[in-house]
Design a protein around this motif. Sequence first.
Motif, short mmCIF file in Angstrom:
data_model
loop_
_atom_site.label_atom_id
_atom_site.label_comp_id
_atom_site.label_asym_id
_atom_site.label_seq_id
_atom_site.Cartn_x
_atom_site.Cartn_y
_atom_site.Cartn_z
N SER A 177 -2.57 19.31 -2.73
CA SER A 177 -2.89 17.99 -3.17
C SER A 177 -2.21 17.69 -4.35
O SER A 177 -1.85 16.64 -4.67
N MET A 203 -1.68 12.69 3.54
CA MET A 203 -2.44 13.95 3.17
C MET A 203 -3.92 14.06 3.79
O MET A 203 -4.58 13.10 4.15
N GLU A 223 -6.36 15.93 2.77
CA GLU A 223 -7.43 16.13 1.65
C GLU A 223 -7.35 15.31 0.49
O GLU A 223 -6.29 15.87 -0.34
N LYS A 224 -7.71 14.13 0.38
CA LYS A 224 -7.50 13.35 -0.88
C LYS A 224 -8.73 13.43 -1.73
O LYS A 224 -9.54 13.54 -1.37
N SER A 270 -5.78 11.74 -6.21
CA SER A 270 -4.84 11.05 -5.07
C SER A 270 -5.08 9.58 -5.24
O SER A 270 -3.84 8.58 -5.03
N ASN A 281 1.14 16.98 -3.85
CA ASN A 281 1.52 15.67 -3.19
C ASN A 281 1.16 14.57 -4.21
O ASN A 281 1.91 13.45 -4.34
N ASN A 282 0.57 14.60 -5.21
CA ASN A 282 0.16 13.61 -6.24
C ASN A 282 1.08 13.39 -7.08
O ASN A 282 1.59 12.10 -7.64
#
Length: 718
Positions: free
Chosen positions: A191, A217, A219-220, A224, A194-195
Motif C-alpha cells: 500500500s 488497492m 487495503e486502503k 491512500s 501504491n500511494n
Amino acid sequence: MTVASTTVSCFRSRPNLSLFHSLFHCGKSSALVIFRQLLEANVNPNAFTFSLLIKACLSSSSFAYASLNLGLQARQIQTQLLKRGVNQFIHVNTSLIDLYMKLGFTSHAHHLFEEMVFRDVVSWNVLICGYSQNGYLYDALKFFVGVLRENFRPNQTTIISLLPSCGCHELILQGRSIHGFGIKAGLGLDSQLNNALISMYSKCDDLKASQLLFDEMDEKNVVSWNTMIGAYGQSGFYDKAIICFKDMLKAGFRPSSVTMMNLMSANAVPETVHCYVIKCGFTDDASVVTSLVCLYAKQGLTDMAKLLYIHYPTKDLISLTAIISSYSEKGDIESAVECFIKTMQLDIKPDAVALIGVLHGITIPSHVALGCAFHGYAVKSGLSNDCLVANGLISLYSRFDEIEAALSLFYDIRDKPLITWNSAISGCVQAGRSSDALELFSKMNMCGQKPDAITIASLLSGCCQLGYLRIGEMLHNYILRNNVKVEDFTGTALIDMYSKCGKLDYAEKLFYSIKDPCLATWNSIISGYSLYGLEHKAFSCYSKLQEQGLKPDKITFLGVLAACYHGGLVCLGLKYFTNMIEEYGLMPTLQHYACLVGLLGREGLFKEAIEFINYMEIRPDSAVWGALLSACCIQQEVKLGECLAKKLFLLNHKNGGFYVLMSNLYAIVGRWDDVARVREMMRDGGGDGCSGVSVIEVAYINDSNNNLDMKFVHSLSE
C-alpha cells in the motif's frame, strides 16, 4: 544547573559510556555538548555512540534553523569517525550521509558515500532519497542505476525514495519503468508503494493511472485516500476530490489534518470544510487553520478570513499574506495596507510575496504615491533585490505609464532572469512603447536569454500597436519551429496580431486550427470579425462559444457590441447589452456604454442616446461623449456637436481628438471659417490633433539556430 551538566559532573569520577548514551536519549541538553563532555571525561566513544549522536542531531528542535552550524559540526563528527576508526561501520556512515542530505550538503554526502569501503542497500536508499528530496532528480535516477549495476536488490524503500524524482511530465517514462520494475520485483501489492505511485502519476498529469491504481488497492488506508483526494485537487478535478472525500467517510475512515488541507487545496466550499475542521478537532492545528484562512481569502471571502485569523491564536505570515492578496484583488488597497502594517506590529517580517500582494492592488493613479512608499520600504528592507519584488515594481510603474522609472529599475538588476525581461517588455507594450519593447527583445537575445510563450505574446501585442506584420510573422515561425503550443494566450495574441495587421484570413485559419479554443481566443476572433464589419460571423462565434459551455465575459460582449455598431444593428445591440447585465450579471464598463451610445448616435437616435447617458450608473467620461460627437459628424448635427465639444473641452482640453472631430463636422457642412478657428484653438492649446505618423519598418532578422535576433530602425514623420 541543568540535569545533563549535573549528571556529567558526576561521571567525571567514574566515567561510564552507557550513562552518556542515556543522556543522548534524554534530550535535555545539546547532543554535541554531551559528546564534548564525554571526550573531556576521557571516555572512548564507539559506533553506537556516534549513531546516537547523529540521530540526536537529526531530531534536534533547532535543526531547521541552524543548518550551516550543524553542517560544520557534521564535518567535525566525520573527523572524529576517521580519527577513531569508526568509519568502517556501514550504519554509522549511512546515518552521517542522511544528516548531510537533510542539511542540503549533497556534495559532502556523495563524497562520503564514495569513500565507503562497504555499502548496503540502505546506504544506496539514503543517497537516492537525499538527492530526490533536494531536487536533484536525474542524480537520484543515476544512482538507482548504480544500485542495479552493483548487484544490490532494490527494496520497497528504494522505489518509494525514487518515485518523487519522477513526479514531473518530462520523467513519466522513467516513472513507468520503475513501476514495472517494482511489479517484477514483487512489490506491487504494497500500500505504501501504491500511494507513492498514485502521487507520482498525478504529478505527471496521468490521472487515469492514479485512479486505476487506487481502485485496484485491496487495503486502503487514510494515506491512500488523502493521496487520491490530493491527486484530484492537483489536476483541477475539484468535484471528484469532494466525492472521493465522501467515499472515504462512507468507508469508515476518520479524516486527518492532511485530508482537510487536501480538501482546501481542491477549492472546496470553505464553510463546509470549516465545519469538518471543528467537528474533527483540528482547530488547534496551525497548518489546518492557516490553510482554511487561505481558502476563505482565495474565494474572496476576505472578511471571514480575517475574522478567523483574529479568532485563532495562530499568527503567521502565510495567513496575513493571503488576506493582503485577497483585499488587493478586490481593489480594497486601504485594507491591504492595514494588514501589511499589522505584520510589522506583530514583529513578523513581511516577505516578497506579502509586498507583491500590496503592489498588485495599486491600480488607481491616485495611489501612485503609495506605490512609491512601498518601493522605499523595499529598498530599506532589502526586498528590492528580490526578483519577484523587482518585477512587481516594474509592472507597477508600467501600469501608470512611468516607463522611465520601470526601465531604470530593470537596468539596475544585475542578473536578469526571463521573468524580469518579460515584465519590462510587457510593461513597454502596455505603456504604448512597443518600439522599446522590441529593442529590449533584441538585447535579451544578445544576452543569450531565450523567449518563452509570454515573451512572444507580449511582442505580438506590440506588433499590433505598430502594424509590424513582418515581425509578427517571424515570431509565428519561431513558435512553429520550437514547438511552442499555439493555445490560450499565445494563440489569442497571434489571432489578434493578424486581425489588426490586415490578415483576417490568416487569423481565421489559425483560429480553426486550435482544437479547444479558450474564451480569450473566442473573444479575439469575435473582435477581429467585428473590426472588419463581418457581424454575422461574429454573432455565429458568440453562439458557438456558448454551445461549448463557455460563459461570455465583458470582453466578449465588447466584441459583440462592436459588431452591432459596425452593422448599425440597434435593436440587437440593446438586446446583447441587456443580456450582459440581466442574464450574466456583468456590470458594463465605460467602453460598453461608449459603444452603445455610438450605435444609437450613428443611427440618428440622439434623444435616446442622451437619455441613455443620463441613466448610466457610472459617470460618463470623454470616450462616451466623444462617441456621441463622432455620431454628430456622421449625421451632420452641428448644434449638438458644439454643445458636446464644450463639455469635452472641460473634461480634457489637451485631447486633440475632439478638435479634429469638430473640425471635420464644420468642414462637412462647409463652415470653413469655423474650421480655421478650431485649428487655431488646437494650436493654442498645445494639442497635436493626433498627428499623422509614417512608420518605416527596417528589420534585420537572424533566426538561425532557432534563435531570434532582431534589430529595428523606424522613422517617424509628422
